[in-house]
Design a protein around this motif. Sequence first.
Motif, short mmCIF file in Angstrom:
data_model
loop_
_atom_site.label_atom_id
_atom_site.label_comp_id
_atom_site.label_asym_id
_atom_site.label_seq_id
_atom_site.Cartn_x
_atom_site.Cartn_y
_atom_site.Cartn_z
N ARG A 139 0.83 -1.21 0.00
CA ARG A 139 0.00 0.00 0.00
C ARG A 139 0.86 1.26 0.00
N LYS A 140 1.98 1.23 0.72
CA LYS A 140 2.89 2.36 0.73
C LYS A 140 3.46 2.61 -0.66
N ALA A 141 3.74 1.53 -1.38
CA ALA A 141 4.29 1.65 -2.73
C ALA A 141 3.23 2.00 -3.76
N ASN A 142 1.95 1.71 -3.43
CA ASN A 142 0.85 1.92 -4.38
C ASN A 142 -0.32 2.58 -3.64
N PRO A 143 -0.18 3.85 -3.27
CA PRO A 143 -1.17 4.48 -2.39
C PRO A 143 -2.58 4.57 -2.95
N ASP A 144 -2.72 4.59 -4.27
CA ASP A 144 -4.05 4.78 -4.86
C ASP A 144 -4.58 3.54 -5.58
N ALA A 145 -3.83 2.48 -5.56
CA ALA A 145 -4.20 1.28 -6.33
C ALA A 145 -5.31 0.49 -5.66
N SER A 146 -6.09 -0.18 -6.48
CA SER A 146 -7.03 -1.17 -5.99
C SER A 146 -6.26 -2.45 -5.70
N ILE A 147 -6.32 -2.92 -4.46
CA ILE A 147 -5.56 -4.10 -4.05
C ILE A 147 -6.50 -5.28 -3.84
N GLY A 148 -6.17 -6.39 -4.47
CA GLY A 148 -6.83 -7.65 -4.21
C GLY A 148 -5.87 -8.56 -3.47
N PHE A 149 -6.31 -9.15 -2.38
CA PHE A 149 -5.44 -10.02 -1.58
C PHE A 149 -5.97 -11.45 -1.66
N ILE A 150 -5.16 -12.35 -2.20
CA ILE A 150 -5.53 -13.77 -2.30
C ILE A 150 -4.75 -14.55 -1.25
N ASN A 151 -5.49 -15.31 -0.47
CA ASN A 151 -4.91 -16.09 0.62
C ASN A 151 -5.29 -17.56 0.43
N ILE A 152 -4.31 -18.45 0.42
CA ILE A 152 -4.59 -19.89 0.47
C ILE A 152 -4.43 -20.29 1.92
N ASP A 153 -5.53 -20.66 2.56
CA ASP A 153 -5.51 -20.79 4.02
C ASP A 153 -6.72 -21.58 4.48
N ALA A 154 -6.56 -22.30 5.58
CA ALA A 154 -7.69 -22.99 6.20
C ALA A 154 -8.54 -22.03 7.03
N HIS A 155 -7.97 -20.86 7.34
CA HIS A 155 -8.62 -19.90 8.24
C HIS A 155 -8.80 -18.55 7.56
N PHE A 156 -9.84 -17.83 7.96
CA PHE A 156 -10.06 -16.48 7.43
C PHE A 156 -9.02 -15.48 7.95
N ASP A 157 -8.54 -15.70 9.16
CA ASP A 157 -7.63 -14.75 9.81
C ASP A 157 -8.24 -13.34 9.84
N ASN A 158 -9.50 -13.29 10.21
CA ASN A 158 -10.22 -12.01 10.30
C ASN A 158 -10.78 -11.79 11.70
N ARG A 159 -10.03 -12.25 12.71
CA ARG A 159 -10.45 -12.07 14.09
C ARG A 159 -10.40 -10.59 14.50
N LYS A 160 -11.19 -10.24 15.48
CA LYS A 160 -11.17 -8.88 16.02
C LYS A 160 -10.44 -8.90 17.36
N GLU A 161 -9.33 -8.18 17.43
CA GLU A 161 -8.55 -8.06 18.65
C GLU A 161 -8.12 -6.61 18.82
N LYS A 162 -7.62 -6.27 19.98
CA LYS A 162 -7.16 -4.92 20.25
C LYS A 162 -5.78 -4.66 19.67
N HIS A 163 -5.08 -5.74 19.30
CA HIS A 163 -3.72 -5.60 18.79
C HIS A 163 -3.51 -6.60 17.65
N SER A 164 -2.44 -6.43 16.91
CA SER A 164 -2.12 -7.35 15.82
C SER A 164 -1.79 -8.74 16.37
N THR A 165 -2.31 -9.77 15.68
CA THR A 165 -1.90 -11.15 15.95
C THR A 165 -1.81 -11.84 14.60
N SER A 166 -1.48 -13.12 14.62
CA SER A 166 -1.42 -13.87 13.37
C SER A 166 -2.80 -14.15 12.81
#
Length: 309
Positions: A139-166
Amino acid sequence: MYQQAESKLWNGRLDSETEERHFRLFQTVNFEDINAAEDHKEDGIGILGYAIDKGVELNKGRVGAKEGPDAIRKAFSGLPILDKKTVTDYGNVYHDRDELIDTQKEYADYVEKSMAHNNFTFLIGGGHDIAYAQYLGARKANPDASIGFINIDAHFDNRKEKHSTSGTCFRQILDNDDNADYFVLGIQQSGNTQGLFDYAEETNTEFVTADELQGQIAPPIKDKIELFMQNHDIVLFTLCMDVIDSAYAPGVSAPAVLGLTPNIVLELAKRITASDKVNTMSIAEMNPTYDVDNRTAKLIANIMHHVMY
């Protein structure tokens, strides 16, 4: 904390010292300080390690993934050179700050630098919080670009926490970036709560379950991937090794049963990275503590080799 690469990690069978067609990667790899990186834009492959598993610890997982980058290097270094490419190892980033997010931001700066100097960069972890650092750098390198993120994963990794985690990286992205979208391949129903599925629906997250990827990649799934990539200016790609069945990849933070086979993951990876829109691939959750015969490290090394060539 950034630390330059150690050449002692790169070794392997020596078939020839003079004939390049018999060379292996350890014989030609470059070692550079990322802060003084040279341009290898035509054929350059950068490697940057994320030797951090603080995010795994915060996510209540089993630690050890901070040793992943060096284990991957050792497995990768002895593979053969099949075409002339400039491979540069920039070393590792370690966590020595009060908050994980501060280390992620530091790593993001180095991601941006490798992207600027290489045609493609492998980001090797470490916990899956590497994906948020990957995003921040892109994002820093492409501030205005539309970004698509593809993840191959068993988990969504979209938990809500107060701080960064895996397990929070994709919620962090989607909650704060209206110009980013998310697509996951390999989701397991037993690995995600209903709340995580609900958040995926709320954010229009596209996903394909592990059950849908057994045996082959059906044409409709290939079409979904292609359409998603067409709809974005740049595409970020991440592979969480816990998506692969533990029979093939035991050395991970959270081993999977009923996971994907390596061939399916390899086919997906090659299809995604074939696009010019993809110039980074992060590989997460390799945990040498639980590996068997370096099986997981070797699998990652071979996926990288296939992507590279």
